[in-house]
Design an enzyme around this catalytic site. Sequence first.
Site, short mmCIF file in Angstrom:
data_model
loop_
_atom_site.label_atom_id
_atom_site.label_comp_id
_atom_site.label_asym_id
_atom_site.label_seq_id
_atom_site.Cartn_x
_atom_site.Cartn_y
_atom_site.Cartn_z
N ARG A 180 54.16 28.92 -86.22
CA ARG A 180 53.11 30.04 -85.60
C ARG A 180 53.81 31.36 -85.80
O ARG A 180 55.20 31.73 -85.20
CB ARG A 180 52.87 29.63 -84.25
CG ARG A 180 54.23 29.21 -83.38
CD ARG A 180 52.86 28.74 -82.05
NE ARG A 180 52.54 29.56 -81.32
CZ ARG A 180 52.94 30.52 -79.91
NH1 ARG A 180 53.97 30.15 -79.80
NH2 ARG A 180 52.13 31.27 -80.10
N ARG A 184 48.78 38.65 -79.71
CA ARG A 184 48.40 38.97 -78.14
C ARG A 184 46.97 39.56 -78.48
O ARG A 184 47.61 40.69 -78.56
CB ARG A 184 49.49 39.09 -76.66
CG ARG A 184 50.85 37.93 -76.92
CD ARG A 184 51.68 38.39 -76.17
NE ARG A 184 52.66 37.58 -75.72
CZ ARG A 184 54.28 38.36 -75.32
NH1 ARG A 184 53.69 39.37 -74.49
NH2 ARG A 184 54.95 37.06 -75.09
N ARG A 264 73.52 29.73 -89.90
CA ARG A 264 73.58 31.09 -90.15
C ARG A 264 74.19 31.85 -89.29
O ARG A 264 74.44 31.34 -88.60
CB ARG A 264 71.58 31.88 -90.04
CG ARG A 264 71.37 31.64 -91.61
CD ARG A 264 69.90 32.25 -90.77
NE ARG A 264 68.91 32.45 -89.88
CZ ARG A 264 69.06 33.14 -88.82
NH1 ARG A 264 69.21 34.50 -88.82
NH2 ARG A 264 68.29 32.23 -88.43
N ARG A 295 67.97 44.75 -86.31
CA ARG A 295 67.85 45.33 -85.15
C ARG A 295 68.84 45.53 -85.18
O ARG A 295 70.07 45.26 -85.80
CB ARG A 295 67.15 43.87 -84.27
CG ARG A 295 67.99 43.12 -84.24
CD ARG A 295 67.86 41.75 -82.79
NE ARG A 295 68.81 40.74 -82.28
CZ ARG A 295 68.89 40.33 -81.30
NH1 ARG A 295 67.62 40.77 -80.87
NH2 ARG A 295 69.42 39.62 -80.74
N GLU A 320 72.75 44.29 -86.45
CA GLU A 320 72.98 43.22 -86.89
C GLU A 320 72.57 42.59 -88.35
O GLU A 320 71.20 43.38 -88.47
CB GLU A 320 71.94 42.53 -86.02
CG GLU A 320 72.84 42.07 -84.17
CD GLU A 320 71.62 41.02 -83.29
OE1 GLU A 320 70.79 40.46 -84.09
OE2 GLU A 320 72.02 41.17 -82.00
N TYR A 368 69.70 24.79 -81.75
CA TYR A 368 69.77 25.73 -81.18
C TYR A 368 68.99 25.40 -79.63
O TYR A 368 68.01 25.93 -79.47
CB TYR A 368 69.05 27.06 -81.90
CG TYR A 368 68.65 28.26 -81.05
CD1 TYR A 368 69.47 29.34 -81.06
CD2 TYR A 368 67.48 28.77 -80.82
CE1 TYR A 368 69.96 30.34 -80.40
CE2 TYR A 368 67.62 30.08 -79.30
CZ TYR A 368 69.01 30.48 -79.27
OH TYR A 368 68.90 31.64 -78.66
N ASP A 370 68.48 27.92 -75.51
CA ASP A 370 68.92 29.42 -75.01
C ASP A 370 69.64 28.66 -74.04
O ASP A 370 69.82 27.18 -73.69
CB ASP A 370 67.40 29.73 -74.48
CG ASP A 370 66.59 30.72 -75.17
OD1 ASP A 370 67.16 31.35 -76.06
OD2 ASP A 370 65.43 30.52 -75.31
P1 FAD Z 1 79.24 27.55 -76.77
O1 FAD Z 1 78.66 28.93 -76.09
O2 FAD Z 1 78.87 28.32 -78.42
O3 FAD Z 1 80.78 27.61 -76.50
C1 FAD Z 1 81.01 26.67 -77.53
C2 FAD Z 1 82.69 26.81 -77.07
O4 FAD Z 1 83.63 26.14 -77.49
C3 FAD Z 1 83.13 28.02 -77.88
O5 FAD Z 1 83.79 28.91 -76.93
C4 FAD Z 1 84.32 27.88 -78.68
O6 FAD Z 1 85.32 28.28 -78.78
C5 FAD Z 1 84.27 26.83 -78.38
N1 FAD Z 1 85.46 25.30 -79.47
C6 FAD Z 1 84.78 25.02 -80.33
N2 FAD Z 1 86.21 23.91 -81.02
C7 FAD Z 1 85.88 24.36 -80.26
C8 FAD Z 1 87.60 23.83 -80.37
N3 FAD Z 1 88.37 22.74 -81.60
N4 FAD Z 1 89.51 23.74 -79.64
C9 FAD Z 1 88.99 24.63 -78.35
N5 FAD Z 1 87.48 25.01 -78.50
C10 FAD Z 1 86.57 25.09 -79.29
N6 FAD Z 1 70.11 31.97 -74.82
C11 FAD Z 1 69.49 32.82 -74.08
O7 FAD Z 1 69.47 31.77 -73.23
N7 FAD Z 1 68.41 34.29 -74.24
C12 FAD Z 1 69.02 34.87 -75.39
O8 FAD Z 1 69.03 36.05 -75.21
C13 FAD Z 1 70.21 34.50 -76.25
N8 FAD Z 1 70.43 34.78 -77.20
C14 FAD Z 1 71.23 34.45 -78.25
C15 FAD Z 1 71.49 35.44 -79.79
C16 FAD Z 1 72.96 34.74 -80.45
C17 FAD Z 1 73.33 35.54 -81.50
C18 FAD Z 1 73.09 33.33 -80.09
C19 FAD Z 1 74.18 32.67 -81.69
C20 FAD Z 1 72.75 32.54 -79.29
C21 FAD Z 1 72.04 33.11 -78.03
N9 FAD Z 1 71.40 32.61 -77.04
C22 FAD Z 1 70.60 32.65 -76.59
C23 FAD Z 1 71.88 31.24 -77.13
C24 FAD Z 1 73.51 31.02 -75.67
O9 FAD Z 1 74.83 31.73 -77.05
C25 FAD Z 1 73.63 29.49 -76.09
O10 FAD Z 1 72.42 29.13 -75.08
C26 FAD Z 1 74.85 28.89 -75.36
O11 FAD Z 1 75.05 30.08 -75.16
C27 FAD Z 1 75.26 27.66 -75.73
O12 FAD Z 1 76.62 27.30 -75.00
P2 FAD Z 1 77.61 26.11 -75.51
O13 FAD Z 1 78.47 25.88 -74.60
O14 FAD Z 1 76.67 24.67 -76.57
O15 FAD Z 1 77.79 27.28 -76.99
#
Ligand code: FAD
Length: 392
Positions: A180, A184, A264, A295, A320, A368, A370
């Site tokens: 979708r 609005r 990506r 953006r 970006e 993915y 948030d």
């Molecule tokens: P991550 O934050 O990726 O943490 C995983 C960690 O594991 C990393 O620090 C990495 O270094 C570590 N790691 C990986 N492999 C190893 C290894 N072998 N040894 C030791 N450490 C390791 N969410 C929102 O709510 N609002 C937003 O506006 C938003 N914008 C975003 C924009 C972008 C460009 C992106 C990519 C994401 C966005 N998000 C947003 C999503 C948000 O970033 C994630 O929900 C959140 O960071 C995920 O947390 P996580 O702990 O799963 O992963």
Amino acid sequence: MTEAVEYPDLVVVGAGLFGLTVAQQAAERLGVRVEIIDVRDHIGGNAYSYMDEETGAEIHKYGAHLFHTSNKRVWDYVNRFTSFTNYVHRVYATHDGEVYPLPINLGTINQFFRAHYTPAEAKALVAEQAGELAGKDPQNLNDKGISLIGRPLYEAFIKNYTGKQWQTDPKDLPAGIINRLPVRFNYDNRYFKDTWEGLPADGYTAWMERMIDDPRIHVTLETDFFDGSQPYNKAALAAAGVPVVYTGPVDRYFDYSLGELKWRTVDFKEVRYDEGDHFGCPVMNFSDADVPYTRAIEFKNFNPERAASQNPDRTVVWEEYSRFAERGDEPYYPINTEADKALYARYEELAKAEPKTVFGGRLGTYKYYDMHNVIDTALTAYEEQVEPLLKK
Ligand code: FAD
């Protein structure tokens, strides 16, 4: 001879929001000792931010992060560690020399068609234009976009932006990428529809530091789980029977034995301007093909409440550029083709069979999320998987 290591009760791989939430819960609820390791030189995972000395802007190092949720459990939990500003997210788009509000709303439509349609008139117009391909099953993203909102609006605001995001002509992208396109038929351009939104009052990093401000939690940075020379490595922890929460890439955990999951990534280009405010808003999309980036983020504008501590004469903007990730790039958005989904399902089976490792977070589950989703899934994973493992 290697020194004998006194292992903690739990090792968390990854200091992102999933890992921090699980560590915080384990220390608080069971009083256990937790070691968090991260390969990066900071905590916070992709939500990490830092203060830019020159401009006073808080830069979100891995792309703009806006907190929003309708989940009361998550909202109550995060408010234990930070308060939030009253920031409300709004996005604008530059198209053909004009600036429009997004998501597409009555303001966008009336400006674009130089009209003063009522909601009903605009709805009828969009429906008529979307009927161009009536009766045809859209075979690609281009046709799908036209069939959802009509050719004029699709071509102005979606086509080139999506092409830049995927580095692919939308005619060559599968229709299934979009289900979708929100339109609005009123003037509401508030981006999120959630009950709560805002930005952490003292910044993302201060919020996440408070989550693990507990003597039972210890963090070791610049430490790779797969580096056999450091004590908290995969093989050593397995041999010692230490429970692990793993939030790194699931395919990497299994040494890519079934193949690589595709992502990506985004490259950021920093530009500084000799003016206090360049766009007048935090996020400006560029909908046309002649601007190569998708953006631009002007970080100062996320925090107008900090104006007194920001430089009135300089601003910093990140452009970006989106592309397919190669091994070694930051994996940002799962591509999620049918082949990827099938591959992940096979890795998921392997993950379930690991007796002492809980997989979580966006990399560990190839999803993915948030921030509010990742905190919610971490709270659930703690209760359902990690605590039972620690009590065994
Ligand atoms: P991550 O934050 O990726 O943490 C995983 C960690 O594991 C990393 O620090 C990495 O270094 C570590 N790691 C990986 N492999 C190893 C290894 N072998 N040894 C030791 N450490 C390791 N969410 C929102 O709510 N609002 C937003 O506006 C938003 N914008 C975003 C924009 C972008 C460009 C992106 C990519 C994401 C966005 N998000 C947003 C999503 C948000 O970033 C994630 O929900 C959140 O960071 C995920 O947390 P996580 O702990 O799963 O992963």
